[in-house]
Design a protein around this motif. Structure first.
Motif, PDB file in Angstrom:
ATOM      1  N   ARG A   8       9.116 -19.973 -15.662  1.00  0.00           N
ATOM      2  CA  ARG A   8       7.765 -20.312 -15.216  1.00  0.00           C
ATOM      3  C   ARG A   8       6.788 -20.052 -16.344  1.00  0.00           C
ATOM      4  O   ARG A   8       6.882 -19.038 -17.032  1.00  0.00           O
ATOM      5  CB  ARG A   8       7.354 -19.464 -14.014  1.00  0.00           C
ATOM      6  N   TYR A   9       5.840 -20.972 -16.489  1.00  0.00           N
ATOM      7  CA  TYR A   9       4.754 -20.801 -17.456  1.00  0.00           C
ATOM      8  C   TYR A   9       3.438 -21.104 -16.751  1.00  0.00           C
ATOM      9  O   TYR A   9       3.371 -21.985 -15.897  1.00  0.00           O
ATOM     10  CB  TYR A   9       4.915 -21.749 -18.654  1.00  0.00           C
ATOM     11  N   TRP A  10       2.387 -20.383 -17.128  1.00  0.00           N
ATOM     12  CA  TRP A  10       1.059 -20.659 -16.587  1.00  0.00           C
ATOM     13  C   TRP A  10       0.486 -21.884 -17.293  1.00  0.00           C
ATOM     14  O   TRP A  10       0.697 -22.067 -18.496  1.00  0.00           O
ATOM     15  CB  TRP A  10       0.133 -19.460 -16.795  1.00  0.00           C
ATOM     16  N   ASN A  11      -0.233 -22.709 -16.549  1.00  0.00           N
ATOM     17  CA  ASN A  11      -0.864 -23.903 -17.127  1.00  0.00           C
ATOM     18  C   ASN A  11      -1.704 -23.558 -18.352  1.00  0.00           C
ATOM     19  O   ASN A  11      -1.631 -24.244 -19.369  1.00  0.00           O
ATOM     20  CB  ASN A  11      -1.756 -24.606 -16.094  1.00  0.00           C
ATOM     21  N   HIS A  12      -2.497 -22.478 -18.249  1.00  0.00           N
ATOM     22  CA  HIS A  12      -3.384 -22.130 -19.372  1.00  0.00           C
ATOM     23  C   HIS A  12      -2.594 -21.732 -20.621  1.00  0.00           C
ATOM     24  O   HIS A  12      -3.062 -21.935 -21.734  1.00  0.00           O
ATOM     25  CB  HIS A  12      -4.410 -21.059 -18.968  1.00  0.00           C
ATOM     26  N   VAL A  26       0.425 -23.112 -21.396  1.00  0.00           N
ATOM     27  CA  VAL A  26       0.931 -24.385 -21.918  1.00  0.00           C
ATOM     28  C   VAL A  26      -0.160 -25.086 -22.724  1.00  0.00           C
ATOM     29  O   VAL A  26       0.093 -25.614 -23.808  1.00  0.00           O
ATOM     30  CB  VAL A  26       1.428 -25.305 -20.776  1.00  0.00           C
ATOM     31  N   LEU A  27      -1.388 -25.068 -22.208  1.00  0.00           N
ATOM     32  CA  LEU A  27      -2.499 -25.751 -22.868  1.00  0.00           C
ATOM     33  C   LEU A  27      -3.051 -24.974 -24.066  1.00  0.00           C
ATOM     34  O   LEU A  27      -3.416 -25.570 -25.071  1.00  0.00           O
ATOM     35  CB  LEU A  27      -3.622 -26.033 -21.863  1.00  0.00           C
ATOM     36  N   GLY A  28      -3.101 -23.651 -23.962  1.00  0.00           N
ATOM     37  CA  GLY A  28      -3.767 -22.854 -24.988  1.00  0.00           C
ATOM     38  C   GLY A  28      -2.851 -22.184 -25.997  1.00  0.00           C
ATOM     39  O   GLY A  28      -3.291 -21.808 -27.079  1.00  0.00           O
ATOM     40  N   ARG A  29      -1.579 -22.000 -25.610  1.00  0.00           N
ATOM     41  CA  ARG A  29      -0.632 -21.317 -26.498  1.00  0.00           C
ATOM     42  C   ARG A  29       0.689 -22.078 -26.481  1.00  0.00           C
ATOM     43  O   ARG A  29       1.759 -21.507 -26.274  1.00  0.00           O
ATOM     44  CB  ARG A  29      -0.435 -19.875 -26.037  1.00  0.00           C
ATOM     45  N   THR A  30       0.579 -23.377 -26.696  1.00  0.00           N
ATOM     46  CA  THR A  30       1.737 -24.279 -26.614  1.00  0.00           C
ATOM     47  C   THR A  30       2.886 -23.803 -27.491  1.00  0.00           C
ATOM     48  O   THR A  30       4.052 -23.823 -27.073  1.00  0.00           O
ATOM     49  CB  THR A  30       1.324 -25.710 -27.023  1.00  0.00           C
ATOM     50  N   ASP A  31       2.566 -23.358 -28.708  1.00  0.00           N
ATOM     51  CA  ASP A  31       3.606 -22.914 -29.643  1.00  0.00           C
ATOM     52  C   ASP A  31       4.401 -21.730 -29.089  1.00  0.00           C
ATOM     53  O   ASP A  31       5.628 -21.681 -29.214  1.00  0.00           O
ATOM     54  CB  ASP A  31       3.002 -22.564 -31.011  1.00  0.00           C
ATOM     55  N   GLU A  72       8.316 -21.822 -28.142  1.00  0.00           N
ATOM     56  CA  GLU A  72       9.208 -20.858 -28.786  1.00  0.00           C
ATOM     57  C   GLU A  72      10.064 -20.158 -27.740  1.00  0.00           C
ATOM     58  O   GLU A  72      11.277 -20.013 -27.899  1.00  0.00           O
ATOM     59  CB  GLU A  72       8.362 -19.834 -29.541  1.00  0.00           C
ATOM     60  N   ASP A  73       9.426 -19.748 -26.637  1.00  0.00           N
ATOM     61  CA  ASP A  73      10.157 -19.104 -25.548  1.00  0.00           C
ATOM     62  C   ASP A  73      11.160 -20.084 -24.935  1.00  0.00           C
ATOM     63  O   ASP A  73      12.320 -19.734 -24.708  1.00  0.00           O
ATOM     64  CB  ASP A  73       9.191 -18.595 -24.469  1.00  0.00           C
ATOM     65  N   LEU A  74      10.711 -21.301 -24.689  1.00  0.00           N
ATOM     66  CA  LEU A  74      11.575 -22.320 -24.100  1.00  0.00           C
ATOM     67  C   LEU A  74      12.758 -22.618 -25.013  1.00  0.00           C
ATOM     68  O   LEU A  74      13.884 -22.794 -24.547  1.00  0.00           O
ATOM     69  CB  LEU A  74      10.760 -23.594 -23.828  1.00  0.00           C
TER      70      LEU A  74
END
Length: 127
Positions: free
Chosen positions: A98-102, A104-109, A113-115
C-alpha cells in the motif's frame, strides 16, 4: 477440455471499468509508470477484479497487489476494512503493498524504489 472459469459478477466488472475511467491523479501517474511492461518488464493490470474485491494494480506473474490510498483510508472503519481485505488477498498467496496517494505524487522515486525491491524479492522467490 477447457478449464472451467468461475463467472465474475458482471456488476463488479462494470464497476472496475468505471473506476479505470475515474482514476485519481496518483492512480493515473502509477499507471503511466507500470503500463506496457515499463516497470521491470512486468505486466500489470489496473482496477483488476479479484472477487469480491477490485484491486488498484495487479501483477499475476509475481502475485503482487498494489493499493493506492487516499486520506479516506485513514478512518478506523477503512483501516479495519483494508486489513480484512489484505488478509483475504494474502490468504490467496498474494503480496499486498500500500502507498499513500500523496507519496506517489510527491515522492514518486521513493515509492518506485520500494516497489522495485518488493518486485525483485518476489521475482527471486516465484517459481
Amino acid at each position: 477440455m477447457k478449464a472451467k472459469h468461475n463467472k465474475l459478477d458482471p456488476q463488479l466488472l462494470i464497476f472496475a471499468k468505471s473506476m479505470r475511467q475515474t482514476a485519481t491523479d496518483a492512480e493515473n501517474l502509477m499507471w503511466q509508470l507500470l503500463r506496457n511492461k515499463r516497470f521491470m518488464n512486468l505486466k500489470f493490470r489496473r482496477q483488476h477484479v479479484i472477487a469480491p474485491y477490485i484491486v488498484d494494480f495487479f501483477c499475476h506473474e509475481i502475485g503482487l497487489v498494489i493499493e493506492l490510498d487516499g486520506s479516506q483510508h485513514g478512518t478506523d472503519d477503512a483501516i479495519e476494512y483494508d486489513a480484512e481485505r489484505t488478509q483475504f488477498l494474502e490468504a490467496l498467496g498474494l503480496k499486498v503493498v500500500r502507498y499513500w496517494n500523496h507519496e506517489v505524487l510527491g515522492r514518486t522515486d521513493v515509492v518506485l524504489e520500494d516497489l522495485w525491491s518488493v518486485c525483485n524479492e518476489l521475482k527471486s522467490t516465484s517459481p
